[in-house]
Motif scaffolding. Structure first.
Motif, PDB file in Angstrom:
ATOM      1  N   ASN A  43       0.831  -1.210   0.000  1.00 17.56           N
ATOM      2  CA  ASN A  43       0.000   0.000   0.000  1.00 17.56           C
ATOM      3  C   ASN A  43       0.862   1.255   0.000  1.00 17.56           C
ATOM      4  OD1 ASN A  43      -2.349  -1.500   0.017  1.00 17.56           O
ATOM      5  ND2 ASN A  43      -2.598  -1.427   2.243  1.00 17.56           N
ATOM      6  N   LEU A  44       1.959   1.207   0.756  1.00 17.31           N
ATOM      7  CA  LEU A  44       2.862   2.353   0.810  1.00 17.31           C
ATOM      8  C   LEU A  44       3.519   2.585  -0.544  1.00 17.31           C
ATOM      9  CD1 LEU A  44       4.253   4.528   2.485  1.00 17.31           C
ATOM     10  CD2 LEU A  44       5.997   2.862   3.124  1.00 17.31           C
ATOM     11  N   LYS A  45       3.937   1.495  -1.189  1.00 18.79           N
ATOM     12  CA  LYS A  45       4.550   1.605  -2.504  1.00 18.79           C
ATOM     13  C   LYS A  45       3.565   2.160  -3.531  1.00 18.79           C
ATOM     14  CE  LYS A  45       7.077  -1.075  -5.959  1.00 18.79           C
ATOM     15  NZ  LYS A  45       7.604  -2.431  -6.325  1.00 18.79           N
ATOM     16  N   GLN A  46       2.306   1.685  -3.468  1.00 20.15           N
ATOM     17  CA  GLN A  46       1.283   2.178  -4.381  1.00 20.15           C
ATOM     18  C   GLN A  46       1.006   3.655  -4.128  1.00 20.15           C
ATOM     19  OE1 GLN A  46      -2.439   0.111  -4.140  1.00 20.15           O
ATOM     20  NE2 GLN A  46      -3.296   1.088  -5.939  1.00 20.15           N
ATOM     21  N   ALA A  47       0.953   4.048  -2.849  1.00 17.99           N
ATOM     22  CA  ALA A  47       0.713   5.449  -2.520  1.00 17.99           C
ATOM     23  C   ALA A  47       1.851   6.328  -3.017  1.00 17.99           C
ATOM     24  CB  ALA A  47       0.539   5.614  -1.014  1.00 17.99           C
ATOM     25  N   GLN A  48       3.090   5.833  -2.897  1.00 17.68           N
ATOM     26  CA  GLN A  48       4.244   6.588  -3.385  1.00 17.68           C
ATOM     27  C   GLN A  48       4.211   6.727  -4.899  1.00 17.68           C
ATOM     28  OE1 GLN A  48       7.455   4.264  -1.724  1.00 17.68           O
ATOM     29  NE2 GLN A  48       7.613   5.549   0.111  1.00 17.68           N
ATOM     30  N   MET A  49       3.798   5.642  -5.582  1.00 17.21           N
ATOM     31  CA  MET A  49       3.702   5.700  -7.045  1.00 17.21           C
ATOM     32  C   MET A  49       2.629   6.693  -7.475  1.00 17.21           C
ATOM     33  SD  MET A  49       4.088   1.630  -8.020  1.00 17.21           S
ATOM     34  CE  MET A  49       3.679   1.941  -9.738  1.00 17.21           C
ATOM     35  N   LEU A  51       1.613   9.254  -5.731  1.00 15.15           N
ATOM     36  CA  LEU A  51       2.114  10.591  -5.408  1.00 15.15           C
ATOM     37  C   LEU A  51       3.088  11.077  -6.474  1.00 15.15           C
ATOM     38  CD1 LEU A  51       2.168  12.890  -3.342  1.00 15.15           C
ATOM     39  CD2 LEU A  51       4.063  11.720  -2.198  1.00 15.15           C
ATOM     40  N   GLU A  52       3.984  10.184  -6.916  1.00 14.84           N
ATOM     41  CA  GLU A  52       4.922  10.550  -7.978  1.00 14.84           C
ATOM     42  C   GLU A  52       4.195  10.854  -9.273  1.00 14.84           C
ATOM     43  OE1 GLU A  52       8.206  11.037  -8.000  1.00 14.84           O
ATOM     44  OE2 GLU A  52       8.207  10.819  -5.825  1.00 14.84           O
ATOM     45  N   HIS A  53       3.147  10.061  -9.547  1.00 13.24           N
ATOM     46  CA  HIS A  53       2.369  10.283 -10.771  1.00 13.24           C
ATOM     47  C   HIS A  53       1.679  11.637 -10.733  1.00 13.24           C
ATOM     48  CE1 HIS A  53       0.216   9.204 -14.388  1.00 13.24           C
ATOM     49  NE2 HIS A  53      -0.939   9.452 -13.803  1.00 13.24           N
ATOM     50  N   GLN A  54       1.057  11.960  -9.598  1.00 20.39           N
ATOM     51  CA  GLN A  54       0.388  13.248  -9.461  1.00 20.39           C
ATOM     52  C   GLN A  54       1.393  14.391  -9.532  1.00 20.39           C
ATOM     53  OE1 GLN A  54      -2.841  13.891  -9.485  1.00 20.39           O
ATOM     54  NE2 GLN A  54      -3.260  11.701  -9.677  1.00 20.39           N
ATOM     55  N   LYS A  55       2.569  14.179  -8.948  1.00 15.03           N
ATOM     56  CA  LYS A  55       3.609  15.195  -9.013  1.00 15.03           C
ATOM     57  C   LYS A  55       4.029  15.433 -10.456  1.00 15.03           C
ATOM     58  CE  LYS A  55       8.289  16.224  -7.352  1.00 15.03           C
ATOM     59  NZ  LYS A  55       9.450  15.717  -6.565  1.00 15.03           N
ATOM     60  N   LYS A  56       4.150  14.333 -11.220  1.00 17.35           N
ATOM     61  CA  LYS A  56       4.526  14.447 -12.635  1.00 17.35           C
ATOM     62  C   LYS A  56       3.460  15.187 -13.424  1.00 17.35           C
ATOM     63  CE  LYS A  56       7.146  13.597 -16.177  1.00 17.35           C
ATOM     64  NZ  LYS A  56       8.491  14.223 -16.292  1.00 17.35           N
ATOM     65  N   LEU A  57       2.199  14.889 -13.129  1.00 12.63           N
ATOM     66  CA  LEU A  57       1.113  15.571 -13.825  1.00 12.63           C
ATOM     67  C   LEU A  57       1.093  17.056 -13.482  1.00 12.63           C
ATOM     68  CD1 LEU A  57      -1.860  13.028 -13.610  1.00 12.63           C
ATOM     69  CD2 LEU A  57      -0.422  13.555 -15.581  1.00 12.63           C
ATOM     70  N   THR A  58       1.369  17.382 -12.210  1.00 15.18           N
ATOM     71  CA  THR A  58       1.415  18.789 -11.813  1.00 15.18           C
ATOM     72  C   THR A  58       2.545  19.516 -12.535  1.00 15.18           C
ATOM     73  OG1 THR A  58       0.529  18.250  -9.629  1.00 15.18           O
ATOM     74  CG2 THR A  58       1.648  20.361  -9.852  1.00 15.18           C
ATOM     75  N   GLU A  59       3.711  18.870 -12.600  1.00 16.34           N
ATOM     76  CA  GLU A  59       4.835  19.454 -13.326  1.00 16.34           C
ATOM     77  C   GLU A  59       4.492  19.642 -14.793  1.00 16.34           C
ATOM     78  OE1 GLU A  59       8.062  16.823 -12.659  1.00 16.34           O
ATOM     79  OE2 GLU A  59       8.434  17.483 -10.596  1.00 16.34           O
ATOM     80  N   THR A  60       3.812  18.639 -15.353  1.00 17.25           N
ATOM     81  CA  THR A  60       3.413  18.725 -16.758  1.00 17.25           C
ATOM     82  C   THR A  60       2.443  19.875 -16.982  1.00 17.25           C
ATOM     83  OG1 THR A  60       3.703  16.354 -17.046  1.00 17.25           O
ATOM     84  CG2 THR A  60       2.328  17.472 -18.659  1.00 17.25           C
ATOM     85  N   SER A  61       1.511  20.047 -16.037  1.00 16.16           N
ATOM     86  CA  SER A  61       0.548  21.144 -16.139  1.00 16.16           C
ATOM     87  C   SER A  61       1.259  22.490 -16.157  1.00 16.16           C
ATOM     88  CB  SER A  61      -0.441  21.082 -14.972  1.00 16.16           C
ATOM     89  OG  SER A  61      -1.321  22.186 -15.005  1.00 16.16           O
ATOM     90  N   LEU A  62       2.231  22.656 -15.262  1.00 13.00           N
ATOM     91  CA  LEU A  62       2.976  23.913 -15.212  1.00 13.00           C
ATOM     92  C   LEU A  62       3.789  24.109 -16.493  1.00 13.00           C
ATOM     93  CD1 LEU A  62       4.224  23.798 -11.504  1.00 13.00           C
ATOM     94  CD2 LEU A  62       2.364  25.178 -12.448  1.00 13.00           C
ATOM     95  N   GLN A  63       4.411  23.030 -16.979  1.00  7.61           N
ATOM     96  CA  GLN A  63       5.179  23.123 -18.218  1.00  7.61           C
ATOM     97  C   GLN A  63       4.272  23.470 -19.400  1.00  7.61           C
ATOM     98  OE1 GLN A  63       7.398  19.486 -18.752  1.00  7.61           O
ATOM     99  NE2 GLN A  63       8.293  19.608 -16.697  1.00  7.61           N
ATOM    100  N   ALA A  64       3.085  22.860 -19.409  1.00  6.26           N
ATOM    101  CA  ALA A  64       2.134  23.135 -20.495  1.00  6.26           C
ATOM    102  C   ALA A  64       1.700  24.594 -20.472  1.00  6.26           C
ATOM    103  CB  ALA A  64       0.919  22.221 -20.373  1.00  6.26           C
ATOM    104  N   GLN A  65       1.477  25.138 -19.276  1.00  6.85           N
ATOM    105  CA  GLN A  65       1.096  26.545 -19.169  1.00  6.85           C
ATOM    106  C   GLN A  65       2.205  27.452 -19.687  1.00  6.85           C
ATOM    107  OE1 GLN A  65      -0.267  27.527 -15.200  1.00  6.85           O
ATOM    108  NE2 GLN A  65      -1.410  25.622 -15.037  1.00  6.85           N
ATOM    109  N   GLU A  66       3.444  27.147 -19.295  1.00  7.69           N
ATOM    110  CA  GLU A  66       4.565  27.963 -19.758  1.00  7.69           C
ATOM    111  C   GLU A  66       4.749  27.822 -21.266  1.00  7.69           C
ATOM    112  OE1 GLU A  66       6.248  30.199 -18.104  1.00  7.69           O
ATOM    113  OE2 GLU A  66       4.936  29.771 -16.397  1.00  7.69           O
ATOM    114  N   LYS A  67       4.552  26.600 -21.768  1.00  4.18           N
ATOM    115  CA  LYS A  67       4.677  26.375 -23.206  1.00  4.18           C
ATOM    116  C   LYS A  67       3.613  27.156 -23.962  1.00  4.18           C
ATOM    117  CE  LYS A  67       4.736  22.661 -26.661  1.00  4.18           C
ATOM    118  NZ  LYS A  67       4.574  21.204 -26.878  1.00  4.18           N
ATOM    119  N   GLU A  68       2.393  27.186 -23.414  1.00  2.47           N
ATOM    120  CA  GLU A  68       1.306  27.919 -24.055  1.00  2.47           C
ATOM    121  C   GLU A  68       1.588  29.419 -24.039  1.00  2.47           C
ATOM    122  OE1 GLU A  68      -2.433  28.144 -26.043  1.00  2.47           O
ATOM    123  OE2 GLU A  68      -0.924  26.591 -25.708  1.00  2.47           O
ATOM    124  N   ARG A  69       2.106  29.923 -22.920  1.00  6.55           N
ATOM    125  CA  ARG A  69       2.457  31.346 -22.852  1.00  6.55           C
ATOM    126  C   ARG A  69       3.537  31.690 -23.872  1.00  6.55           C
ATOM    127  NH1 ARG A  69       2.265  30.327 -17.032  1.00  6.55           N
ATOM    128  NH2 ARG A  69       0.385  31.288 -16.140  1.00  6.55           N
TER     129      ARG A  69
END
Length: 256
Positions: A43-49, A51-69
């Motif tokens: 369960n801990l490993k799944q939660a960490q995965m 969390l990493e996935h959500q972190k990656k999506l958040t980073e992607t969202s910020l990158q996409a915003q900067e790319k759009e600007r």
């Protein structure tokens, strides 16, 4: 008195039985503890995965915003501001108004396209098919784009759903123009009372999905699909073009 009835013998057997019972209990507890520990670790490993996935999506969202600007800034500088500068120079030189009028018309078209990219006009009042068609229109000068619909109902799509679907089309078309070397694109929108399905197909060079490395475009697509509680699949082969299929369950805003 028989030997098994001897108190010492009975005490020995009782002791052996107690040791046996204790050993069994200890063994069972050990197994349960090991199983529980493995479950907690899983369960801990799944939660960490996650969390990493959500972190990656958040980073992607910020990158996409900067790319759009960056893209919008480039459009403004290279296209609109460039044409306005030429208009100013021609006006100062006293050149014919017909030349200036032509450049003004192009500038207005560029400004309208940039404005539409930022926020489609009349988002609330315009149906999703018209919004997608308007987004595709500027790209028809670069490729042969066919857009057809199969709308079996007229659901009241919330504005936030419309804008996400429009952004998905924008990103896919942009990726096709940049990477696919395609000459033709087919976009199909199917709307029923249960869901909406959007298919974007090109005749470009394609790629091997088995070794696909998710670029910014696909990360952004995944992020939007999660927001819409939708699913998607990318089908492609080298030299066979690419097809992206998205299925979004229809959900009226009043249902939320």
């Amino acid at each position: 008195m028989e030997k098994w009835q001897d108190p010492e013998t009975l005490a020995i057997w009782i002791a052996i039985l107690l040791v046996l019972v204790f050993t069994i209990i200890l063994f069972v507890v050990k197994i349960m503890h090991t199983g529980y520990k493995r479950m907690v670790q899983a369960n801990l490993k799944q939660a960490q995965m996650q969390l990493e996935h959500q972190k990656k999506l958040t980073e992607t969202s910020l990158q996409a915003q900067e790319k759009e600007r960056t893209r919008i800034a480039s459009d403004l500088h290279d296209s609109l501001i460039g044409k306005l500068t030429v208009i100013r120079m021609k006006s100062q030189l006293g050149l014919p108004l017909t030349d200036i009028d032509s450049l003004l018309g192009e500038s207005i078209t560029d400004a309208r396209r940039i404005s539409h990219d930022l926020t489609p006009p009349l988002l609330e009042q315009t149906d999703i098919a018209d919004l997608i068609d308007n987004i595709l229109d500027p790209w028809r000068q670069k490729m042969d784009i066919v857009f057809y619909t199969d709308v079996r109902t007229s659901p009241d799509f919330p504005a936030k759903i419309k804008i996400q679907l429009v952004r998905v089309v924008q990103e896919l078309i942009t990726n096709i123009v940049k990477h696919a070397e395609a000459t033709a694109v087919t976009v199909h929108l199917r709307v029923t009372t249960q869901n909406s399905m959007l298919t974007v197909k090109d005749n470009g060079k394609g790629f091997d999905t088995a070794i696909l490395k998710k670029g910014l475009g696909l990360h952004s697509l995944e992020m939007r699909m999660q927001y819409l509680s939708a699913s998607y699949k990318v089908k492609s082969k080298p030299g066979k073009g690419t097809r992206t299929i998205m299925v979004c369950p229809y959900k009226n805003e009043s249902d939320e």
